[in-house]
Design a protein around this motif. Structure first.
Motif, short mmCIF file in Angstrom:
data_model
loop_
_atom_site.label_atom_id
_atom_site.label_comp_id
_atom_site.label_asym_id
_atom_site.label_seq_id
_atom_site.Cartn_x
_atom_site.Cartn_y
_atom_site.Cartn_z
N ARG A 25 0.83 -1.13 0.06
CA ARG A 25 0.01 -0.09 0.03
C ARG A 25 0.80 1.27 0.04
NH1 ARG A 25 -5.35 -0.87 3.87
NH2 ARG A 25 -6.05 -2.54 2.62
N PRO A 71 1.09 5.27 1.12
CA PRO A 71 0.35 6.39 1.67
C PRO A 71 -0.83 7.21 0.83
CG PRO A 71 2.72 6.05 2.55
CD PRO A 71 2.68 5.30 1.07
N TYR A 113 -2.69 6.99 -0.92
CA TYR A 113 -4.11 6.41 -1.36
C TYR A 113 -4.95 6.06 0.04
CZ TYR A 113 -2.79 6.14 -6.03
OH TYR A 113 -2.36 6.47 -7.40
N GLU A 114 -4.44 6.32 1.15
CA GLU A 114 -4.76 6.03 2.32
C GLU A 114 -6.40 6.73 2.66
OE1 GLU A 114 -4.21 3.30 4.38
OE2 GLU A 114 -2.81 3.09 2.62
N ASP A 115 -6.49 8.00 2.18
CA ASP A 115 -7.75 8.51 2.69
C ASP A 115 -8.78 7.90 1.73
OD1 ASP A 115 -6.41 10.06 4.61
OD2 ASP A 115 -6.30 11.89 3.20
N PHE A 116 -8.24 7.85 0.55
CA PHE A 116 -9.26 7.24 -0.48
C PHE A 116 -9.79 5.92 -0.12
CE2 PHE A 116 -10.15 4.75 -4.52
CZ PHE A 116 -11.12 5.57 -4.86
N ARG A 117 -8.53 5.14 0.34
CA ARG A 117 -8.87 3.70 0.74
C ARG A 117 -9.73 3.63 2.02
NH1 ARG A 117 -5.14 -0.24 -0.97
NH2 ARG A 117 -3.55 1.35 -0.95
N ALA A 118 -9.84 4.64 2.85
CA ALA A 118 -10.40 4.65 4.15
C ALA A 118 -11.88 4.88 3.65
CB ALA A 118 -9.85 5.51 5.05
N ASN A 119 -12.25 5.68 2.66
CA ASN A 119 -13.54 6.17 2.15
C ASN A 119 -14.08 4.84 1.65
OD1 ASN A 119 -13.48 8.62 3.44
ND2 ASN A 119 -12.64 9.72 1.55
#
Length: 270
Positions: free
Chosen positions: A194, A196, A198-204
């Motif tokens: 992963r 970092p 894309y972490e916000d996108f992935r969380a959503n």
């Protein structure tokens, strides 16, 4: 009585369909990378089962396995390309090795099996090729780009194939399952490292409620209905829910094409 050749038959849909076929008196060549996983089937069904060790990415091995199954049983009626797995990761995150392996198994594997089986089916002027695609072969979601690429590719060559072999009396069907309670997203899956970014996108995305999963055993009657049909479908969804989703997806595509149609036609020139 039909004779089957099923890849990826150690678990999931492949296992369910092998048991469905054997349970009604058919004969089945079951393949897996570990052929020793079929001991219970051999114990129950004896000579009706032919266990074969097979890596579908090895083209020579595929041709050898199909030939052995045909020679052993004297016929091939239903060839099921079920072997495959999911690669999870954003397009940017997937490595070259992961991408190639995904396409090797999910796209080239079915291609090799199809090429190996077709001479026998053409000669006998009958048979049915069943390609296990997915709703992911007609609809794309983030985080599965290379998996979608493999299944979209499978859909593409199979659509051409159906027209090419119709005159030989060979049927072709794309089975497009929705979400089922298999280990596709579990032990069989590969996860890209992963980023970092894309972490916000992935969380959503992952915060959305998970979809209800179908029971793989419930597909047994469905696959038998497909292979027994006088005029089987080229495409069929397995599962409750895909059709409304795809109706909306195609409506959105058409609306966008229509919105840009003036630019499209202008691009043709005078």
């Amino acid at each position: 009585m039909k004779t089957w050749f099923i890849t990826g038959a150690s678990k999931g849909f492949g296992r369910e369909w092998a048991e469905a076929a054997l349970g009604r008196g058919d004969r089945v060549a079951v393949t897996s990378r570990g052929a020793d996983v079929f001991g219970d089937l051999v114990a129950r069904y004896g000579e009706a089962v032919l266990p074969l060790r097979l890596d579908v990415t090895d083209r020579d091995a595929v041709f050898g396995a199909v030939e052995r199954a045909h020679d052993h049983f004297g016929a091939l009626d239903v060839v099921v390309n079920n072997a495959g797995y999911g690669l999870f990761g954003m397009v940017e995150e997937v490595t070259a090795e992961q991408a190639r392996a995904q396409v090797d198994v999910n796209l080239f594997g079915p291609l090799w099996v199809t090429q190996a089986a077709l001479p026998y089916l053409r000669e006998q002027k009958s048979g049915h090729l069943v390609q296990v695609s997915s709703i992911a072969g007609v609809l794309a979601l983030p985080g599965l780009g290379l998996y979608h690429a493999s299944k979209f590719g499978l859909e593409g060559f199979t659509s051409s194939l159906a027209a090419e072999v119709e005159g030989f009396g060979v049927h072709v069907t794309l089975v497009e399952p929705a979400g089922y309670a298999t280990d596709w997203a579990g032990p069989s899956a590969v996860q890209a490292e992963r980023s970092p970014a894309y972490e916000d996108f992935r969380a959503n995305v992952t915060a959305r409620p998970s979809a209800r999963r179908g029971d793989p055993r419930a597909t047994r009657a469905a696959i038998l209905a497909v292979v027994d049909a006088e005029q089987p479908p080229l495409r069929i969804f397995f599962g409750d829910g895909p059709l409304p989703v795809i109706r909306q997806e195609y409506a959105n595509r058409i609306a966008e094409w229509e919105q840009w149609d003036e630019v499209s036609r202008a691009a043709f020139g005078e």
